[in-house]
Structure formats: structure tokens, C-alpha cells
Design a protein around this motif. Sequence first.
Motif, PDB file in Angstrom:
ATOM      1  N   LYS A   1       1.348  11.088  -5.168  1.00  0.00           N
ATOM      2  CA  LYS A   1       0.938  12.486  -4.927  1.00  0.00           C
ATOM      3  C   LYS A   1       1.697  13.411  -5.847  1.00  0.00           C
ATOM      4  O   LYS A   1       2.761  13.059  -6.390  1.00  0.00           O
TER       5      LYS A   1
ATOM      6  N   ALA B   1      -4.587   7.111  -3.518  1.00  0.00           N
ATOM      7  CA  ALA B   1      -4.232   5.871  -2.835  1.00  0.00           C
ATOM      8  C   ALA B   1      -3.996   4.773  -3.854  1.00  0.00           C
ATOM      9  O   ALA B   1      -4.738   4.655  -4.843  1.00  0.00           O
TER      10      ALA B   1
ATOM     11  N   VAL C   1      -3.636  13.650  -3.834  1.00  0.00           N
ATOM     12  CA  VAL C   1      -3.069  12.386  -3.367  1.00  0.00           C
ATOM     13  C   VAL C   1      -3.973  11.272  -3.843  1.00  0.00           C
ATOM     14  O   VAL C   1      -5.200  11.360  -3.721  1.00  0.00           O
TER      15      VAL C   1
ATOM     16  N   ASP D   1       0.993   5.727  -1.498  1.00  0.00           N
ATOM     17  CA  ASP D   1       0.286   6.904  -2.031  1.00  0.00           C
ATOM     18  C   ASP D   1       1.068   7.475  -3.194  1.00  0.00           C
ATOM     19  O   ASP D   1       2.322   7.479  -3.182  1.00  0.00           O
TER      20      ASP D   1
ATOM     21  N   GLN E   1      -9.254   4.132  -5.470  1.00  0.00           N
ATOM     22  CA  GLN E   1      -7.838   3.819  -5.374  1.00  0.00           C
ATOM     23  C   GLN E   1      -7.358   3.212  -6.677  1.00  0.00           C
ATOM     24  O   GLN E   1      -8.178   2.742  -7.484  1.00  0.00           O
TER      25      GLN E   1
ATOM     26  N   TYR F   1       0.864  -1.180   0.000  1.00  0.00           N
ATOM     27  CA  TYR F   1       0.000   0.000   0.000  1.00  0.00           C
ATOM     28  C   TYR F   1       0.897   1.225   0.000  1.00  0.00           C
ATOM     29  O   TYR F   1       1.833   1.330   0.806  1.00  0.00           O
TER      30      TYR F   1
END
Length: 493
Positions: free
Chosen positions: A54, A61, A59, A52, A98, A50
Motif C-alpha cells: 500500500k 494484494a 492497496v 498487502d 493481485q 499473503y
Amino acid sequence: MEMFEGGNAPELTVSELSGAVKRTLEGEFGRVRVRGEVGRVSRPSSGHLYFDLKDANAVLAAVSWKGQVARMQVRPEEGMEVVATGRLTTFPGQSKYQLIVEDVAPAGLGALMVMLERRRAALAAEGLFDAARKRPLPYLPRVIGVVTSPTGAVIRDILHRLRDRFPRHVLVWPVVVQGQDCAPQVAAAIRGFNAIAPGGPVPRPDLIIVARGGGSLEDLWGFNEEAVVRAAAESAIPLISAVGHETDTTLIDLAADRRAPTPTAAAEMAVPVRLDLIAAADALGARLSRALAQGVALRRQRAADLARALPRPDSLTGPARQRLDLWADRLPRALALGVTRRRARLAELAATTRPKALARLTAQARRALMALGARLDPALARLVADAARQNVEGRARLAGLAARLDAAPPARIAALRERLAARDRLRQTLGHVETLRRGYAVVRGDGQVVTSKARAETAATLEIEFHDGRLSLGPRPAPRRGKEPPPGQGSLF
């Protein structure tokens, strides 16, 4: 009652609306490539990843499932600028969307180089690249461990080069040299070779070669991983890094004890050329033979030069031989003269020592006789006392026996009489009277037994006891000391 506009629109549940949004997003963004900077990264025990993505204003996910993470060539790290390829979807449980990432690639070589330089600086600060940590390679290793792919051309090149130069025992630890599994397998191989116990069923390598062919920076990225660098720095066995071509540089090259530009060059570093060693040994043997021969020749020449300076043996032994002949001629005469002189000296000594020796022997005999005479009187007294005691005892026993004679048989009485007669004869024989009858006499002077001439000369009266009586001599004049009696006058003694 006022009706809201659109009041005839169908009512949707939350799940229906979330599903509709999910279908719309996946339909519109079924496969997208997103460029951004990697933010927070999480790696739970499930194996999923997992993170991010950005930029300056938003941002996104992102998640990569376990199987997709295993296929990634480059894993995203915080601060990296990457291009993520995947599909956009929603997570209805949290009303969020996401990106399901299938692959991650650096946004450019610049990003990879920045990350590589940052990692190199961090590991260098720990001292993993210090020259003091590097160990010298063994001159001729008995066993060589090779960490590489067993199916590539690299292992064939290494084995071929070792066979040409100096055949050695080679242990191959097969690993993946590219992709996500490269780093953990290479690190495990290095630690595995170090874990082999010396003298065990599997020989412990004396040298390790980590090899791979050339490739791009992304292809060689597994050898830039921190786990591989630490394993190489911790290796107790000397290690050669032969990753890529001559222009390729990885972090394992900095941590290894020696860097080889190619796998073939690593094999050349590992062993010397056997034929060169044989030729060098032959050359050294030839030099040794020449040196020995030259040394022997020089010493022989030196001995010859010294021998010429020495005098001839005849000149050294001639005077000694002449003295020996002279002494040999003089020796018999000297021996005869010596014997004559010693015989004369012996005769002189014998002539001077014979009267003295006789006088000394006579004096010793006289002293012995006087000592025996002094011991004889007490012995005679003891014998007389013993005889008297035996006489008394015999008379007592005789009296006892006489009392028993009346009851004894005639034979017993005859035996006892014979024994009694023998005892009586023994008594008479041991008595001093019988001794006097055999020609002895007892001389008493002034009432004491006289045993010496000096004592008899000083006695005033003498009494001589014979076996048949005693003879008394009256008072006598004192003897003349130091004078012999007049001629014709006898001496009583």
C-alpha cells in the motif's frame, strides 16, 4: 424499436471476459517492480504468503507461493517498505487482481535498519541482552560445537586456529548461513547441541561457536531473526558469536555470552595457547624449585644460628654423669645396709609374734575340738537309734526268714545264717556297749551326759559308765575358782 448503439457487438460470458482481462494484464504487466509499505501479512499452514502493498492512495494484494517464499532472503513484515518483483494477474473467482511476488527486497538500508532497531528494542525489553544472563567461558573446553557451513572457509579457519593453539574435539553442526533457511537451521543447531545428554554416545559440547563470514546486511539478516536470538539467549552452554567481520553487528552478538570480531578470533577466545601454558607451567615449576631450595637454606641457616646459642652437650650431661657415678658407688653399701635392717626387723617381729600365734592356733584348735564334741553326741545318739531300728528290723526280718527256713534248701539256710551272723556282729559292733569295751566311758552329771570339763566341775553328782558297770560319785564340794589344788593332791580330771 430503438436499437442501442453497438448492439452488434459480440456477447461474452463472464469467464471469457475474465480470461481476456487476465491475458491483457499479464501481457502488459508480465514483470513489474512495485514499491510500497507492507500491510496485512498472513502465513497459513500451506506455506504460502499473503500480504498487502500500500501507499497513501491505493492497496495492492500480493501473494507469494511456498517455493518462492523459501527462496526469499528477506521476508516481508508489516510496516516494512519493500520493492516487490513479480507479475500482475487476476483472480477470476473474486474479480480482483493481485501481484504474484517472486522476490522482495527492502526499499533501502534505512528500512532494514529501522526494522532491526525496532526488533532490538523489543528483545532488549524482554531482558535477552542483559549482562547478568551472560555466562563465563570455560578456560579449556573438552568439546567445542561449531554452528556454520561445512563447505566455507570459516570452518577451516576455526579448525586451523584451534590446531595451532590447543587441539580440541570439535563437533560441526552444518547449517545454511544465508537465505530463508538460515534462521531456523541455526536456532535448531543451538538447541540441538543443548539437547545432547552428558555421558552419551555423542559428547556434549562445553562451548558453542556460531560463525559466518562477512557480508551485507541482507546476507547477515538470518542472524537478526528472533528465533536465532532466543535460541542463543536460552542456551545453557556458553556461546560465542562470530558472525561477519569486525564492523558487522547482528542481534545474536548481543544475546551471545561473548562476541568475536571474526571466526578466527572466536577460536582464540575458545582455547588458550598450549605452548604458553607449558611455558607458564615450567616457569611455575622453576619458581617452586627455587622457593623450596631457598626455604630449605633459610631454615638450615636458622637452625645453625639457634644451635650456636645452645650450650655444649657435654656441659649439659656432665653433672648428671657425675651424680650417676656417685650413686653407683653408694648403691652396694646402701643395699647391704637396707637388707641388714630389714632382717633385724623381721627377727623382732618373729620373736614377738610366735607365742601369740601359737596361743591363737591353740585356741582355734580347742574351739574346733569342742565343736566336734558337741556334734559327736548327737551323732552317737543317731547311730544308736539307727542300730536299734536296724535291730528291730533285723529281728522282724529274722522272724520272717525263720518262717521261710523250713522250705529253703540247706545251702540257702546256711547263707542266710551267715548273713544273719554278720548282721548281728555289725549290730554288736555299732552298739555303745562295744564302744565302751574299747576303753571309752560315758560321763553323766546330774543325770545328763557331760562333754566338757567346765560342765563336770559344776555338776553335783557324777556317774561314769564302763563296759562292765557304772561308778557313782557322791556329792562333791564346789571347786576353788582361780586356785590350783594343794601340792600332793591329785585331780580327778
